[in-house]
Design a protein around this motif. Structure first.
Motif, short mmCIF file in Angstrom:
data_model
loop_
_atom_site.label_atom_id
_atom_site.label_comp_id
_atom_site.label_asym_id
_atom_site.label_seq_id
_atom_site.Cartn_x
_atom_site.Cartn_y
_atom_site.Cartn_z
N GLY A 1 0.60 -1.01 -0.10
CA GLY A 1 -0.03 0.33 -0.06
C GLY A 1 0.61 1.49 0.15
N LEU A 2 0.81 1.86 -0.83
CA LEU A 2 0.96 3.69 -1.01
C LEU A 2 0.06 4.63 -0.50
N ILE A 3 0.48 5.36 0.06
CA ILE A 3 -0.59 6.70 0.79
C ILE A 3 0.23 8.06 0.42
N LEU A 4 -0.50 8.67 -0.16
CA LEU A 4 0.23 10.10 -0.42
C LEU A 4 -0.36 11.23 0.43
N ASP A 5 0.49 11.99 1.26
CA ASP A 5 -0.74 12.68 2.10
C ASP A 5 -0.77 14.34 1.87
N PHE A 6 -1.33 14.76 1.17
CA PHE A 6 -0.81 16.42 0.66
C PHE A 6 -1.96 17.06 1.62
N SER A 7 -1.54 16.83 3.37
CA SER A 7 -2.33 17.46 4.77
C SER A 7 -1.78 19.08 4.30
N HIS A 8 -0.74 19.32 3.80
CA HIS A 8 -0.12 20.72 3.90
C HIS A 8 -0.04 21.17 2.52
N ILE B 1 -4.50 8.71 -1.99
CA ILE B 1 -4.54 9.51 -2.33
C ILE B 1 -5.07 10.02 -1.96
N ILE B 2 -5.18 11.43 -0.18
CA ILE B 2 -6.36 12.38 0.58
C ILE B 2 -5.41 13.58 0.28
N TYR B 3 -6.75 14.72 0.04
CA TYR B 3 -6.87 15.71 0.28
C TYR B 3 -7.12 16.09 1.47
N TYR B 4 -6.65 16.64 2.08
CA TYR B 4 -7.04 16.99 3.86
C TYR B 4 -7.45 19.06 4.09
N LEU B 5 -7.16 19.22 3.33
CA LEU B 5 -7.84 20.45 3.40
C LEU B 5 -8.09 21.09 2.10
N SER B 6 -9.66 22.45 2.29
CA SER B 6 -10.29 23.22 1.42
C SER B 6 -9.85 24.11 1.28
N THR B 7 -8.31 24.22 1.57
CA THR B 7 -7.59 25.31 1.44
C THR B 7 -6.46 24.57 -0.42
N TYR B 8 -7.09 24.01 -0.86
CA TYR B 8 -7.18 23.34 -2.39
C TYR B 8 -7.78 23.59 -3.30
N ILE C 1 -7.33 1.70 -5.85
CA ILE C 1 -6.83 3.27 -6.07
C ILE C 1 -8.01 4.14 -6.14
N LEU C 2 -8.10 5.47 -4.07
CA LEU C 2 -8.36 5.68 -4.37
C LEU C 2 -7.56 7.48 -3.76
N ILE C 3 -9.10 8.38 -4.70
CA ILE C 3 -8.23 9.54 -5.04
C ILE C 3 -9.68 10.32 -3.74
N LYS C 4 -9.06 11.08 -2.57
CA LYS C 4 -10.69 11.50 -2.24
C LYS C 4 -10.03 13.01 -1.18
N SER C 5 -10.97 13.45 -1.25
CA SER C 5 -10.76 14.59 -0.49
C SER C 5 -11.85 14.78 0.73
N THR C 6 -11.19 15.13 2.40
CA THR C 6 -12.04 14.68 3.29
C THR C 6 -13.31 16.52 3.20
N SER C 7 -12.95 17.12 2.62
CA SER C 7 -14.00 18.97 2.53
C SER C 7 -14.22 18.21 1.94
N ALA D 1 -10.88 19.22 -3.37
CA ALA D 1 -10.20 20.13 -3.10
C ALA D 1 -8.49 20.21 -3.60
N ALA D 2 -8.77 19.44 -5.06
CA ALA D 2 -7.34 19.93 -5.87
C ALA D 2 -7.61 19.76 -7.34
N THR D 3 -7.15 19.61 -7.70
CA THR D 3 -7.40 19.19 -9.44
C THR D 3 -6.33 19.23 -9.76
N ILE D 4 -5.85 18.74 -10.68
CA ILE D 4 -5.23 17.04 -11.54
C ILE D 4 -5.53 18.02 -12.65
N LYS D 5 -4.18 18.41 -13.20
CA LYS D 5 -4.15 19.31 -14.30
C LYS D 5 -3.27 18.08 -15.97
N PHE D 6 -3.63 17.83 -16.88
CA PHE D 6 -2.90 17.42 -17.99
C PHE D 6 -2.58 18.22 -18.60
#
Length: 188
Positions: free
Chosen positions: A85-92, A124-131, A154-160, A164-169
């Motif tokens: 398992g790999l968890i990428l933490d975007f909390s900051h 991949i989890i985004y925690y902050l609404s500031t994103y 694969i889980l991409i989740k926002s807790t707000s 919460a965030a954007t993926i740019k292609f």
């Protein structure tokens, strides 16, 4: 220095050393202390995660990579998971993943930044609404964030409550996922 004990005061130099320091069945939390570009490090082309859980706290920094030449192949330098398992933490705020393609080449094996094999998972989890309206993941031409072969999730989740965030292609050849023999399940 990979001869360090892996503490906050004396961290390991490479992600692979931190991952290898944990026995099978264990987990490790890796906290970035600076921007980290895999393509400019002595890391292997595919950082192996086997039978363990790895949490990477981006800590407001950028984890970047590029398509590199590996023997006669062009590969995205990244991670390969086997029963892991790999968890990428975007909390900051400011935490980012950037997949570059400075040579404008197509990866030979269509590998992704994160390649899943044998019952592996990525969160991949985004925690902050500031994103809101912030690019958190950026993909260059011919890059894939994920490559999957087998079973897993694969889980991409926002807790707000908002996106919460954007993926740019950066090109129509950039893909979120490249699927080979994978069962994809969606949940409403």
């Amino acid at each position: 220095d990979d001869n360090n004990p892996g503490t906050d005061a004396q961290p390991f130099k490479t992600l692979q050393k931190a991952i290898d320091s944990v026995p099978p069945g264990g987990y490790v939390v890796i906290v970035l202390k600076n921007d980290y570009n895999l393509a400019l490090t002595s890391e292997p082309v595919l950082i192996s995660i086997r039978n363990k859980i790895v949490i990477i706290r981006l800590n407001g920094y950028t984890l970047a990579t590029d398509i590199v030449e590996d023997t006669s192949d062009n590969r995205i330098k990244g991670f390969i998971l086997h029963k892991a398992g790999l968890i990428l933490d975007f909390s900051h705020p400011g935490s980012r993943i950037v997949l570059n393609n400075t040579r404008n080449v197509n990866p030979t094996n269509a590998n992704g930044f994160i390649s899943l094999r044998q019952n592996s998972s990525v969160d991949i989890i985004y925690y902050l609404s500031t994103y809101l309206d912030t690019v958190a993941i950026e993909l260059a031409a011919y890059t894939h964030l994920f490559n999957v072969y087998g079973t897993g999730h694969i889980l991409i989740k926002s807790t707000s409550n908002s996106s919460a965030a954007t993926i740019k292609f950066n090109a129509d050849t950039a893909k979120l996922i490249y699927i080979i023999n994978f069962q994809l399940h969606t949940v409403d």
